[in-house]
Write an enzyme that holds these catalytic residues in place. Structure first.
Site, PDB file in Angstrom:
ATOM      1  N   VAL A   1       0.858  -9.003 -12.696  1.00  0.00           N
ATOM      2  CA  VAL A   1      -0.259  -8.874 -11.755  1.00  0.00           C
ATOM      3  C   VAL A   1      -0.516 -10.197 -11.040  1.00  0.00           C
ATOM      4  O   VAL A   1      -0.738 -10.227  -9.821  1.00  0.00           O
ATOM      5  CB  VAL A   1      -1.528  -8.381 -12.475  1.00  0.00           C
ATOM      6  CG1 VAL A   1      -2.755  -8.481 -11.567  1.00  0.00           C
ATOM      7  CG2 VAL A   1      -1.357  -6.944 -12.940  1.00  0.00           C
TER       8      VAL A   1
ATOM      9  N   TRP B   1       2.341 -10.894  -8.661  1.00  0.00           N
ATOM     10  CA  TRP B   1       2.273  -9.933  -7.547  1.00  0.00           C
ATOM     11  C   TRP B   1       1.246 -10.382  -6.513  1.00  0.00           C
ATOM     12  O   TRP B   1       1.471 -10.245  -5.311  1.00  0.00           O
ATOM     13  CB  TRP B   1       1.912  -8.548  -8.092  1.00  0.00           C
ATOM     14  CG  TRP B   1       1.784  -7.500  -7.029  1.00  0.00           C
ATOM     15  CD1 TRP B   1       2.795  -6.788  -6.446  1.00  0.00           C
ATOM     16  CD2 TRP B   1       0.571  -7.043  -6.413  1.00  0.00           C
ATOM     17  NE1 TRP B   1       2.286  -5.919  -5.511  1.00  0.00           N
ATOM     18  CE2 TRP B   1       0.923  -6.051  -5.467  1.00  0.00           C
ATOM     19  CE3 TRP B   1      -0.776  -7.367  -6.570  1.00  0.00           C
ATOM     20  CZ2 TRP B   1      -0.028  -5.390  -4.683  1.00  0.00           C
ATOM     21  CZ3 TRP B   1      -1.724  -6.716  -5.795  1.00  0.00           C
ATOM     22  CH2 TRP B   1      -1.341  -5.743  -4.871  1.00  0.00           C
ATOM     23  N   HIS B   2       0.130 -10.960  -6.979  1.00  0.00           N
ATOM     24  CA  HIS B   2      -0.883 -11.433  -6.034  1.00  0.00           C
ATOM     25  C   HIS B   2      -0.399 -12.658  -5.264  1.00  0.00           C
ATOM     26  O   HIS B   2      -0.516 -12.701  -4.039  1.00  0.00           O
ATOM     27  CB  HIS B   2      -2.184 -11.767  -6.775  1.00  0.00           C
ATOM     28  CG  HIS B   2      -3.044 -10.584  -7.050  1.00  0.00           C
ATOM     29  ND1 HIS B   2      -2.924  -9.837  -8.202  1.00  0.00           N
ATOM     30  CD2 HIS B   2      -4.033 -10.009  -6.335  1.00  0.00           C
ATOM     31  CE1 HIS B   2      -3.820  -8.846  -8.167  1.00  0.00           C
ATOM     32  NE2 HIS B   2      -4.493  -8.926  -7.045  1.00  0.00           N
ATOM     33  N   ASP B   3       0.110 -13.648  -5.982  1.00  0.00           N
ATOM     34  CA  ASP B   3       0.592 -14.860  -5.311  1.00  0.00           C
ATOM     35  C   ASP B   3       1.196 -15.786  -6.356  1.00  0.00           C
ATOM     36  O   ASP B   3       0.926 -15.653  -7.556  1.00  0.00           O
ATOM     37  CB  ASP B   3      -0.552 -15.578  -4.587  1.00  0.00           C
ATOM     38  CG  ASP B   3      -0.055 -16.416  -3.411  1.00  0.00           C
ATOM     39  OD1 ASP B   3       1.171 -16.602  -3.306  1.00  0.00           O
ATOM     40  OD2 ASP B   3      -0.876 -16.859  -2.606  1.00  0.00           O
TER      41      ASP B   3
END
Length: 505
Positions: A389, A392-394
């Site tokens: 997660v 996936w965000h950055d």
């Protein structure tokens, strides 16, 4: 300027400016600067008129063609694909070629390896590879592929394609696994679900039933696949829909939301937007957080800022996600509600993550949590899932710090939950102990959420030492104690009203 007793405002020369308390308050609010230091909210807020225009044109044309041409799955997928590609051309310009190239190779890999036992390794490796490369190379430069293509860098559109592509990655994985599972037995108990689902009992199909439905192989064609990846209403920010659920609604548009419900949803969204405008005009939580001024504030002030940022983020994402979900619903595709509960009504981590970006939670459960072993390996699974997660965000250390802190905070919650269940009994004393332990668990969980989000979105990983020294100091300990007592009382009040958090799904 002169303000009289009846709240009339005059200039020094006696000319009238404002009269009545209402006009005075309205004038003050309109002249106060709005806190738009959050880049994501600033961009969305500034583009609401354009998005609304695109929403109207897309919806009108698509529904007219569906009605007059009596289009089914393949026909509607072609219509939506053409409209969506035009939308993407405006957003990404020449960079649309990157989106289509990576998506096409993913489609070929799925078709070639889907029936192999090692397919999960292939699909995950491919998608994580491009998830990382897209960020590292910031969407690539055309000149990397030859100087003759360098001129295309002048036509990269108005929105960075690799930011939106994070959602495309989730859809590519969803398509791959839904195709991979077509000939396998499902863990989904359809009869049990129909007995307890009021939507399915009424003769309609809820989102979960659509998601678990096995599709015919002809639904896994290239046109429908591309339409699913770039479907305009959900392309930029979601909510995230599984391929099965999307393709199941191409023939028969969603019927679980009536026109009346859609109208009410639109009205509630407008009210939420007005609330956000009021908050950003009166409270500058993000400015304090982004400017670093929190370093010079007391622990109580930092706590208030952290709590304010958390509530701002909840309202920001609610507005963004509900706008695009509303657009999708009007066009006949149901997507999960991303914010089914207010953030202040969640007092455990599982309940929080079930109700924060809920469609992503459903995706993680279906494509990661269950394949990794589900509840039998919960303590191990959360580390893998939250690391994914964060990436996936950055690619930022503060997001990894946030993810790993959240995993650590799962441990005391699980211990307290186990203790609470052990003390739960039929006797009044056992019930009392159970409620007390549940309230303590709630207070600890909310505090942990506050700390994790302060690190992830306010102070960063470098501020952990400052945060610990401030709150464990003689000035900070009363604040920490007050927080725990406040959250404990709030959890008890919620229990007394009979609104326990639902079990995580």
């Amino acid at each position: 300027m002169i303000i009289t007793n009846n709240y009339s405002v005059y200039a020094q020369d006696g000319s009238y400016l404002i009269t009545s308390m209402y006009d005075c308050a309205l004038s003050i609010i309109m002249t106060i600067l709005s806190d738009v230091s959050d880049a994501q909210w600033r961009n969305f807020r500034g583009n609401i008129p354009v998005l609304t225009l695109v929403f109207g044109i897309f919806t009108l044309l698509a529904n007219l063609m569906r009605a007059f041409l009596n289009l089914k799955a393949r026909g509607m997928s072609i219509v939506w694909l053409l409209f969506s590609l035009a939308y993407l051309s405006y957003l990404h310009g020449a960079c649309i070629v990157f989106v289509l190239s990576i998506a096409t190779i993913n489609f070929l890999l799925v078709k070639i390896f889907a029936r192999k036992n090692y397919f999960p390794v292939v699909i995950w490796s491919y998608n994580i590879f491009f998830l990382l490369c897209n960020r590292i190379y910031e969407g690539y430069s055309f000149s990397l592929f030859g100087q003759q293509w360098g001129f295309l860098d002048n036509y990269r559109g108005s929105f960075r394609w690799h930011i939106c592509f994070n959602f495309v990655v989730l859809r590519m994985i969803s398509f791959g696994f839904d195709y991979h599972w077509t000939n396998k037995d499902s863990h989904f108990d359809q009869e049990k679900h129909y007995q307890r689902c009021h939507v399915c009992k009424s003769g309609k199909s809820c989102y979960q039933a659509l998601q678990e439905r096995h599709l015919q192989n002809n639904k896994f064609g290239y046109i429908i696949y591309l339409c699913y990846l770039v479907y305009a209403p959900l392309y930029i920010a979601g909510p995230i829909v599984s391929f099965n659920a999307f393709a199941s609604q191409l023939d028969v548009p969603q019927n679980t939301n009536s026109v009346r419900n859609l109208t009410l949803n639109g009205f509630r969204w407008v009210l939420s937007l007005l609330l956000m405008e009021l908050i950003t005009h009166l409270f500058y939580y993000n400015t304090f957080a982004n400017s670093g001024l929190w370093k010079h504030l007391s622990p109580m002030d930092v706590f208030i800022i952290g709590y304010g940022v958390l509530n701002f983020m909840w309202l920001k994402f609610l507005l963004i996600w509900r706008f695009f979900r509303f657009w999708s619903l009007v066009n006949g595709i149901e997507a999960p509600e991303n914010m089914p509960k207010c953030i202040n009504n969640c007092h455990n981590l599982e309940g929080f993550w079930k109700n924060w970006h809920a469609s992503f939670n459903k995706w993680l459960v279906r494509y990661m949590y269950i394949p990794l072993g589900g509840s039998q390996k919960k303590l191990l699974n959360v580390w893998v899932i939250f690391t994914f997660v964060a990436i996936w965000h950055d690619l930022e250390w503060k997001l990894l710090s946030w993810a790993w802190l959240t995993c650590l905070f799962f441990i005391p919650e699980l211990v307290l939950k186990s203790a609470a269940k052990a003390f739960k009994a039929e006797s009044s004393f056992g019930e009392c102990i159970f409620r007390e332990l549940s309230a303590v668990a709630g207070a600890v969980t909310i505090t942990c959420l506050m700390v994790a989000n302060l690190v992830g979105f306010v102070v960063g990983p470098r501020g952990i030492n400052w945060l610990l020294s401030s709150f464990l100091h003689k000035e900070g300990l009363p604040v920490l104690g007050g927080m725990l007592i406040t959250f404990y009382v709030g959890t008890k009040m919620k229990q007394s009203k009979g609104h326990p958090d639902p079990e995580p799904g």
